[in-house]
Design a protein around this motif. Structure first.
Motif, PDB file in Angstrom:
ATOM      1  N   LYS A   1      -7.775 -17.458 -14.432  1.00 16.28           N
ATOM      2  CA  LYS A   1      -6.947 -16.770 -13.445  1.00 16.28           C
ATOM      3  C   LYS A   1      -7.097 -15.263 -13.630  1.00 16.28           C
ATOM      4  CE  LYS A   1      -3.316 -20.315 -12.989  1.00 16.28           C
ATOM      5  NZ  LYS A   1      -1.858 -20.572 -13.094  1.00 16.28           N
ATOM      6  N   ILE A   2      -7.430 -14.592 -12.554  1.00 18.81           N
ATOM      7  CA  ILE A   2      -7.597 -13.143 -12.576  1.00 18.81           C
ATOM      8  C   ILE A   2      -6.880 -12.588 -11.353  1.00 18.81           C
ATOM      9  CG2 ILE A   2      -9.254 -11.234 -12.446  1.00 18.81           C
ATOM     10  CD1 ILE A   2     -11.292 -13.162 -13.743  1.00 18.81           C
ATOM     11  N   SER A   3      -6.162 -11.480 -11.532  1.00 15.06           N
ATOM     12  CA  SER A   3      -5.405 -10.938 -10.407  1.00 15.06           C
ATOM     13  C   SER A   3      -5.647  -9.446 -10.242  1.00 15.06           C
ATOM     14  CB  SER A   3      -3.906 -11.205 -10.577  1.00 15.06           C
ATOM     15  OG  SER A   3      -3.412 -10.553 -11.720  1.00 15.06           O
ATOM     16  N   MET A   4      -5.447  -8.979  -9.033  1.00 13.24           N
ATOM     17  CA  MET A   4      -5.446  -7.561  -8.696  1.00 13.24           C
ATOM     18  C   MET A   4      -4.121  -7.254  -8.004  1.00 13.24           C
ATOM     19  SD  MET A   4      -9.156  -6.936  -6.908  1.00 13.24           S
ATOM     20  CE  MET A   4     -10.727  -7.131  -7.761  1.00 13.24           C
ATOM     21  N   GLU A   5      -3.688  -6.023  -8.082  1.00 20.09           N
ATOM     22  CA  GLU A   5      -2.530  -5.602  -7.310  1.00 20.09           C
ATOM     23  C   GLU A   5      -2.809  -4.226  -6.712  1.00 20.09           C
ATOM     24  OE1 GLU A   5       0.823  -3.773 -10.051  1.00 20.09           O
ATOM     25  OE2 GLU A   5       0.246  -5.760 -10.816  1.00 20.09           O
ATOM     26  N   PHE A   6      -2.319  -4.010  -5.511  1.00 19.30           N
ATOM     27  CA  PHE A   6      -2.538  -2.731  -4.839  1.00 19.30           C
ATOM     28  C   PHE A   6      -1.526  -2.577  -3.716  1.00 19.30           C
ATOM     29  CE2 PHE A   6      -5.220  -5.995  -2.975  1.00 19.30           C
ATOM     30  CZ  PHE A   6      -5.087  -5.835  -1.612  1.00 19.30           C
ATOM     31  N   ASP A   7      -1.366  -1.352  -3.243  1.00 15.34           N
ATOM     32  CA  ASP A   7      -0.484  -1.071  -2.117  1.00 15.34           C
ATOM     33  C   ASP A   7      -1.233  -1.355  -0.819  1.00 15.34           C
ATOM     34  OD1 ASP A   7       1.626  -0.240  -3.753  1.00 15.34           O
ATOM     35  OD2 ASP A   7       0.847   1.805  -3.852  1.00 15.34           O
ATOM     36  N   LEU A   8      -0.627  -2.129   0.034  1.00 18.36           N
ATOM     37  CA  LEU A   8      -1.275  -2.551   1.277  1.00 18.36           C
ATOM     38  C   LEU A   8      -1.062  -1.480   2.350  1.00 18.36           C
ATOM     39  CD1 LEU A   8      -2.848  -5.014   2.448  1.00 18.36           C
ATOM     40  CD2 LEU A   8      -0.666  -5.790   3.383  1.00 18.36           C
ATOM     41  N   ASN A   9      -1.807  -0.396   2.217  1.00 14.58           N
ATOM     42  CA  ASN A   9      -1.624   0.730   3.131  1.00 14.58           C
ATOM     43  C   ASN A   9      -2.535   0.613   4.356  1.00 14.58           C
ATOM     44  OD1 ASN A   9       0.354   1.949   1.554  1.00 14.58           O
ATOM     45  ND2 ASN A   9      -1.184   2.912   0.248  1.00 14.58           N
ATOM     46  N   LEU A  10      -2.407  -0.498   5.065  1.00 14.07           N
ATOM     47  CA  LEU A  10      -3.168  -0.734   6.280  1.00 14.07           C
ATOM     48  C   LEU A  10      -2.218  -0.860   7.459  1.00 14.07           C
ATOM     49  CD1 LEU A  10      -5.781  -3.412   5.124  1.00 14.07           C
ATOM     50  CD2 LEU A  10      -5.951  -0.934   5.025  1.00 14.07           C
ATOM     51  N   MET A  11      -2.703  -0.450   8.633  1.00 17.99           N
ATOM     52  CA  MET A  11      -1.892  -0.564   9.835  1.00 17.99           C
ATOM     53  C   MET A  11      -1.741  -2.030  10.248  1.00 17.99           C
ATOM     54  SD  MET A  11      -0.664   2.269  10.752  1.00 17.99           S
ATOM     55  CE  MET A  11      -0.159   1.827  12.396  1.00 17.99           C
ATOM     56  N   SER A  12      -0.763  -2.281  11.092  1.00 16.64           N
ATOM     57  CA  SER A  12      -0.519  -3.647  11.555  1.00 16.64           C
ATOM     58  C   SER A  12      -1.739  -4.182  12.295  1.00 16.64           C
ATOM     59  CB  SER A  12       0.697  -3.685  12.479  1.00 16.64           C
ATOM     60  OG  SER A  12       0.434  -2.956  13.660  1.00 16.64           O
ATOM     61  N   GLY A  13      -1.935  -5.481  12.209  1.00 11.58           N
ATOM     62  CA  GLY A  13      -3.051  -6.112  12.895  1.00 11.58           C
ATOM     63  C   GLY A  13      -3.510  -7.348  12.162  1.00 11.58           C
ATOM     64  N   GLU A  14      -4.608  -7.910  12.629  1.00 12.44           N
ATOM     65  CA  GLU A  14      -5.196  -9.096  12.017  1.00 12.44           C
ATOM     66  C   GLU A  14      -6.509  -8.710  11.344  1.00 12.44           C
ATOM     67  OE1 GLU A  14      -5.506 -11.991  15.099  1.00 12.44           O
ATOM     68  OE2 GLU A  14      -3.418 -12.616  14.901  1.00 12.44           O
ATOM     69  N   TYR A  15      -6.673  -9.159  10.122  1.00  6.92           N
ATOM     70  CA  TYR A  15      -7.837  -8.813   9.316  1.00  6.92           C
ATOM     71  C   TYR A  15      -8.390 -10.068   8.651  1.00  6.92           C
ATOM     72  CZ  TYR A  15      -5.748  -4.118   9.694  1.00  6.92           C
ATOM     73  OH  TYR A  15      -5.204  -2.950  10.165  1.00  6.92           O
ATOM     74  N   PHE A  16      -9.535  -9.893   7.971  1.00 10.33           N
ATOM     75  CA  PHE A  16     -10.112 -10.973   7.188  1.00 10.33           C
ATOM     76  C   PHE A  16     -10.377 -10.492   5.768  1.00 10.33           C
ATOM     77  CE2 PHE A  16     -11.344 -12.158  11.530  1.00 10.33           C
ATOM     78  CZ  PHE A  16     -10.873 -13.469  11.559  1.00 10.33           C
ATOM     79  N   LEU A  17     -10.176 -11.398   4.806  1.00 10.52           N
ATOM     80  CA  LEU A  17     -10.408 -11.107   3.396  1.00 10.52           C
ATOM     81  C   LEU A  17     -11.787 -11.608   2.994  1.00 10.52           C
ATOM     82  CD1 LEU A  17      -9.115 -10.114   0.686  1.00 10.52           C
ATOM     83  CD2 LEU A  17      -8.478 -12.506   0.293  1.00 10.52           C
TER      84      LEU A  17
END
Length: 422
Positions: free
Chosen positions: A360-376
Motif C-alpha cells: 500500500k502506497i499513498s499520496m496526498e495533495f491539495d485538489l486545486n482544480l476547477m469544477s468539472g469532469e476529469y480522468f485519473l
C-alpha cells in the motif's frame, strides 16, 4: 390546489413501439388476428411530481434515461401515451439546438418567429428586440440566415430569445453546453435574476456543478422511471454518479465513501481494464495497481463520487507484486476530457521498493482544480535496472467529478483570491 404549482406531472408514460424490421410494422397492421410484431419501449414509465412556482429544478440521469422526452412532453412537442401534464404560466423552452428555428430565415426573422410561437405580436416583439440582440451579442450575423451560424452562435441567439420573452417557466435541455464560459456565466446570472423574480426553471444538465450550484431541487431519472425527487441536491448528484458508474445494484442514498470494509480485502492479479472509462492498460504486470482510491478521507475503501476543489485528497494505491522489487517509480496525472494534462506528479526522489504480495502506497495533495469532469492516469515502472521496465500503465483509470464553492472563478486552477479593500 394548483395556486402555487407551476408544473404538475401525473403518472406520465411514453411508450414507443420498436420493430426488428420495417416490414413488421405493415405485417402487424394487416394481421387478421392482431399479432404483435413489436416490443414496447418505455421512454417514461409512470412519472409523477410537482414543481412549485419559483423553484429551480435540475433533471439528471444517464443518456437515454428519458430526460429529454420528459421536457418535450411538458412543452407540448411530444404527446404522452398516458398520464397528464398541467402547467401554469407562459412557457419558454430551449430544447434541441435550433428547434423551432427556420434555417433559411435570418436571425432577426427567427426572433419574430419565436415570439409569434409563444403568443407575442410583431409590435410586442419590437419592444424586446434590442434586449435580445444585446444578450445574444452576435453582431451583424443576426442579418444572415441561421444556417450559416456556428453551434455557439445558434445557442446564443436561441437562449437570448428564450430568456428575454419574460416567461413564467423556463425549460432548458443541455443547450448551454455549447456556449463559451463567458456566455454560460451570463446565462446563469440570468437564471439567478429569474429566481429572484419568482420564476420557475427546469433544466437538464450533465454538469454536477451546475445542478448543485443553481438548483434547489433535483430529479433523478433512470430507465424511464423517476427514482428520486429531493431538495437534498448534493445527495441526489451522488446517486447519479453511482448510476453513471454502473453500480446499479447499490442502494441509492447510501454514501459510498462512508462504507468501511469490515473484512480485509483479498486481492488477486486481475488486470481487467476499467471498461466504464475505456481504459488502456499495458506493461509486464509483474506488479499491478490492483485498486486505486481517491478520496478526502485517509485509507478510504473506495473513491469519493464527488470531490471538492481546494480540499486535501488522498490517493491510495493497492499494489500486488509477483516478486520483490528494489526500486520502483509511480507517476500520476489528472487530465480533462480533451486529454490535456491539468496536474501531475511522481515519486522520483523517493525510494520505494515492493515486497512480494500486497503493498500500500499513498499520496496526498491539495485538489486545486476547477469544477468539472476529469480522468485519473497512473503508471508504475521498475527502475532497479539500467533500462526502465513499465510494470502497469493505467491510462484513464477512473473518472473524477469535482465541484467548487467559488461560483464565478474560471480557468483550470482553483486558487481563489483573498480580497482586501484599502
Amino acid at each position: 390546489m394548483m395556486s402555487n404549482i407551476a408544473i404538475k406531472v401525473s403518472h406520465l408514460t411514453k411508450v414507443y413501439k420498436l420493430y426488428d424490421k420495417p416490414i413488421d410494422r405493415l405485417k402487424e397492421s394487416l394481421h387478421p388476428l392482431k399479432k404483435q410484431y413489436h416490443k414496447d419501449f418505455y421512454a417514461l414509465n409512470d412519472v409523477s411530481f410537482e414543481i412549485k412556482k419559483g423553484e429551480t429544478v435540475g433533471i439528471i440521469g444517464k443518456n437515454g434515461a428519458g430526460k429529454s422526452t420528459l421536457l418535450k412532453i411538458i412543452t407540448g412537442v411530444l404527446t404522452s401515451t398516458s398520464g397528464h401534464v398541467h402547467t401554469k404560466g407562459r412557457i419558454s423552452s430551449l430544447l434541441e439546438l435550433g428547434a423551432g428555428f427556420n434555417s433559411e430565415y435570418t436571425g432577426i426573422e427567427n426572433i419574430y418567429l419565436q415570439g409569434t410561437l409563444v403568443g407575442y405580436s410583431h409590435e410586442e416583439m419590437k419592444l424586446k428586440i434590442d434586449e435580445i440582440l444585446a444578450f445574444a451579442d452576435i453582431g451583424n450575423f443576426v442579418y444572415q440566415p441561421v444556417r450559416s451560424y456556428s453551434s455557439g452562435m445558434f445557442a446564443r441567439l436561441a437562449f437570448a430569445v428564450a430568456i428575454n420573452i419574460d416567461p413564467d417557466i423556463l425549460i432548458v435541455d443541455e443547450a448551454l453546453s455549447v456556449g463559451d464560459f463567458a456566455f454560460q456565466s451570463k446565462c446563469f446570472q440570468k437564471f439567478q435574476s429569474f429566481q429572484e423574480a419568482g420564476k420557475t426553471i427546469l433544466f437538464v444538465s450533465h454538469s454536477t456543478q451546475q445542478i448543485i450550484q443553481y438548483c434547489n431541487k433535483a430529479i433523478l431519472i433512470h430507465n424511464g422511471k423517476m427514482i428520486k425527487y429531493s431538495d437534498d441536491v448534493k445527495q441526489t448528484t451522488y446517486d447519479y454518479e453511482v448510476l453513471i458508474r454502473k453500480h446499479d445494484d447499490i442502494v441509492l442514498s447510501e454514501s459510498l465513501e462512508n462504507k468501511v470494509d469490515l473484512i480485509e480485502e483479498k486481492f488477486d492479479y486481475d488486470i481487467t481494464p476499467n471498461k466504464e472509462v475505456n481504459e488502456h492498460r499495458f506493461g509486464t504486470h509483474e506488479a499491478i495497481f490492483r485498486k486505486i482510491t481517491l478520496s478526502h478521507k485517509k485509507n478510504a475503501s473506495c473513491s469519493d463520487l464527488i470531490l471538492t476543489a481546494g480540499e486535501k485528497v488522498y490517493l491510495l494505491f493497492y499494489i500486488m507484486s509477483k516478486r520483490n522489487l528494489s526500486s520502483i517509480v509511480i507517476g500520476v496525472s489528472i487530465k480533462n476530457r480533451d486529454g490535456v494534462t491539468i496536474w501531475g506528479d511522481n515519486t522520483v526522489g523517493t525510494s520505494i521498493s515492493l515486497k512480494n504480495g500486497l503493498n500500500k502506497i499513498s499520496m496526498e495533495f491539495d485538489l486545486n482544480l476547477m469544477s468539472g469532469e476529469y480522468f485519473l492516469y497512473c503508471g508504475m515502472a521498475d527502475i532497479s535496472t539500467e533500462s526502465r521496465v513499465e510494470l502497469d500503465q493505467r491510462w484513464q483509470q477512473q473518472k473524477i467529478s469535482i465541484i467548487n464553492i467559488k461560483t464565478q472563478a474560471e480557468g483550470f486552477v482553483f486558487s481563489p483570491a483573498s480580497i482586501l479593500i484599502h
